[in-house]
Design a protein around this motif. Structure first.
Motif, short mmCIF file in Angstrom:
data_model
loop_
_atom_site.label_atom_id
_atom_site.label_comp_id
_atom_site.label_asym_id
_atom_site.label_seq_id
_atom_site.Cartn_x
_atom_site.Cartn_y
_atom_site.Cartn_z
N THR A 62 0.83 -1.20 0.00
CA THR A 62 0.00 0.00 0.00
C THR A 62 0.86 1.26 0.00
O THR A 62 2.05 1.22 0.32
CB THR A 62 -0.91 0.06 1.25
N ASP A 64 0.63 3.75 2.07
CA ASP A 64 1.06 4.04 3.44
C ASP A 64 2.29 3.22 3.82
O ASP A 64 3.18 3.70 4.52
CB ASP A 64 -0.07 3.78 4.44
N GLU A 65 2.33 1.97 3.37
CA GLU A 65 3.49 1.12 3.67
C GLU A 65 4.75 1.64 3.00
O GLU A 65 5.82 1.73 3.62
CB GLU A 65 3.21 -0.34 3.26
N ILE A 67 5.35 4.67 2.10
CA ILE A 67 5.71 5.94 2.75
C ILE A 67 6.43 5.67 4.06
O ILE A 67 7.46 6.29 4.38
CB ILE A 67 4.45 6.83 2.94
N TYR A 68 5.94 4.69 4.81
CA TYR A 68 6.57 4.30 6.09
C TYR A 68 8.03 3.88 5.88
O TYR A 68 8.94 4.32 6.58
CB TYR A 68 5.74 3.16 6.71
N LYS A 71 10.32 6.88 4.74
CA LYS A 71 10.74 7.75 5.86
C LYS A 71 11.98 7.19 6.53
O LYS A 71 12.91 7.92 6.86
CB LYS A 71 9.62 7.84 6.90
N SER A 90 -2.02 2.92 -6.93
CA SER A 90 -1.87 4.29 -6.42
C SER A 90 -1.87 5.30 -7.57
O SER A 90 -1.92 6.50 -7.33
CB SER A 90 -0.59 4.41 -5.58
N ASN A 101 -1.13 11.10 -4.86
CA ASN A 101 -0.37 10.02 -4.21
C ASN A 101 1.13 10.18 -4.40
O ASN A 101 1.91 9.94 -3.46
CB ASN A 101 -0.85 8.66 -4.72
N ARG A 104 2.25 12.69 -1.97
CA ARG A 104 2.40 12.15 -0.59
C ARG A 104 3.74 11.46 -0.42
O ARG A 104 4.34 11.51 0.66
CB ARG A 104 1.26 11.16 -0.28
N GLU A 108 5.27 13.42 2.52
CA GLU A 108 5.29 12.65 3.77
C GLU A 108 6.48 11.71 3.85
O GLU A 108 7.11 11.57 4.89
CB GLU A 108 3.99 11.83 3.92
#
Ligand SMILES: Nc1nc(=O)c2c([nH]1)NC[C@@H]1CN(c3ccc(C(=O)N[C@@H](CCC(=O)O)C(=O)O)cc3)CN21
Ligand SMILES: CC(C)C(=O)C(=O)O
Ligand SMILES: [Mg+2]
Length: 277
Positions: A62, A64-65, A67-68, A71, A90, A101, A104, A108
């Motif tokens: 995903t 979010d994964e 992006i995690y 980071k 995405s 996306n 992000r 992020e």
């Protein structure tokens, strides 16, 4: 001190006939090692869905994964250009979603560029992201997010029709404004043709030595992923074996009471200890 590698450095490297080195990383510790070793670019690849998460494809990853992980990688990198993969779905629904996306990933995640799979089918979407001032790396040939459409992870561009399509894909992506293109699992002669006819650099994985740079999955090249080892992978280390030996030593020493030894142990003054009794 090494210089910061940027999207401009990618183009300068091709113009100066200097090969570009790229590896994946999914966490801070590995990113720090790879960056300090002098790699030009670090890819937070959606291959993490396979080597980190243990899925059979990259499809479940995903946004979010990614992006995690991005980071964490960004915190370990000083000089390399950090590129992060746009995961499946995405950017497949609309240009608007793609731009939001991709944004992000930058805003992020802290990535400096994104990578998007697909040629002709996605060139308009990719152009929209480029127009939003987000550097995009293209990715054609064996695009792992197409695994179900391809019917497996199969070498692409072996017949005339498929080779032609991939060459068209490459030209369209250059027009769309990508700063480089990943060529995955295509015959080396096709990669050579594309590399010669494009102004922007090509980064190969299973695409032969004519590409302007190379990328590998870090776990593969360190010999610490063995679910599959296709022929394009070279293992520069056998960490699987080394890790196994280290873990077995640890198990034996724990069982024998040899670990921890005095040097791993904290002391306490005897008079303080007496008061506890
Ligand atoms: N660890 C890892 N390394 C990768 O290179 C990688 C990933 N994961 N995940 C995403 C994709 C999937 N990739 C793969 C996976 C398998 C083959 C493979 O088995 N290829 C066969 C040829 C199959 C055929 O053409 O019929 C080979 O023997 O090379 C190739 C690329 C490359 N990417
Ligand atoms: C293998 C590279 C090109 C990739 O896309 C990934 O690691 O996800
Ligand atoms: Mg990928």
């Amino acid at each position: 001190m090494a210089q910061k590698f940027t999207v401009k450095s990618f183009q300068e490297a091709k113009d100066n006939n200097r090969k570009i080195s790229m590896l994946t990383a999914y966490d801070y510790s590995m990113a720090k090692i790879v960056d300090a070793a002098g790699i030009d670019s670090v890819l937070v690849g959606d291959s993490l869905g396979m080597v980190f998460q243990g899925n059979e494809s990259t499809l479940p990853v995903t946004l979010d994964e990614i992006i995690y992980h991005t980071k964490a990688v960004v915190r370990g990198v000083k000089n390399a250009l950090v590129v992060a993969d746009m995961p499946f779905l995405s950017y497949h629904v609309s240009k608007e979603e793609a731009v939001r996306n991709a944004g992000r990933m930058i805003k992020e995640g802290g990535a400096e560029a994104v990578k998007m799979e697909g040629g002709t089918l996605f060139s308009e979407t990719i152009k929209a992201v480029v127009d939003a001032q987000i550097p995009v790396m293209g990715h054609i040939g064996l695009t792992p997010q197409s695994v179900n459409a391809f019917g497996g992870f199969k070498v692409q561009g072996k017949d005339e029709q498929s080779a032609k399509r991939i060459w068209e894909d490459a030209k369209l992506l250059e027009e769309a404004g990508v700063f480089a293109i990943t060529l995955e699992c295509i015959p080396d002669k096709l990669a050579q043709l594309i590399t010669k006819s494009l102004r922007i650099p090509t980064i190969g994985i299973g695409a032969g030595k004519s590409c302007d740079g190379q990328v590998l999955v870090i776990n593969d090249m360190l010999g610490m992923f063995s679910d599959f080892v296709p022929r394009f992978i070279k293992q520069y280390a056998k960490l699987n074996t080394e890790i196994t030996a280290a873990v077995q030593d640890y198990i034996a020493e724990v069982r024998e009471g040899d670990f921890p030894a005095g040097e791993h142990t904290f002391d306490m003054d005897a008079d303080i200890l007496e008061k506890l009794y």
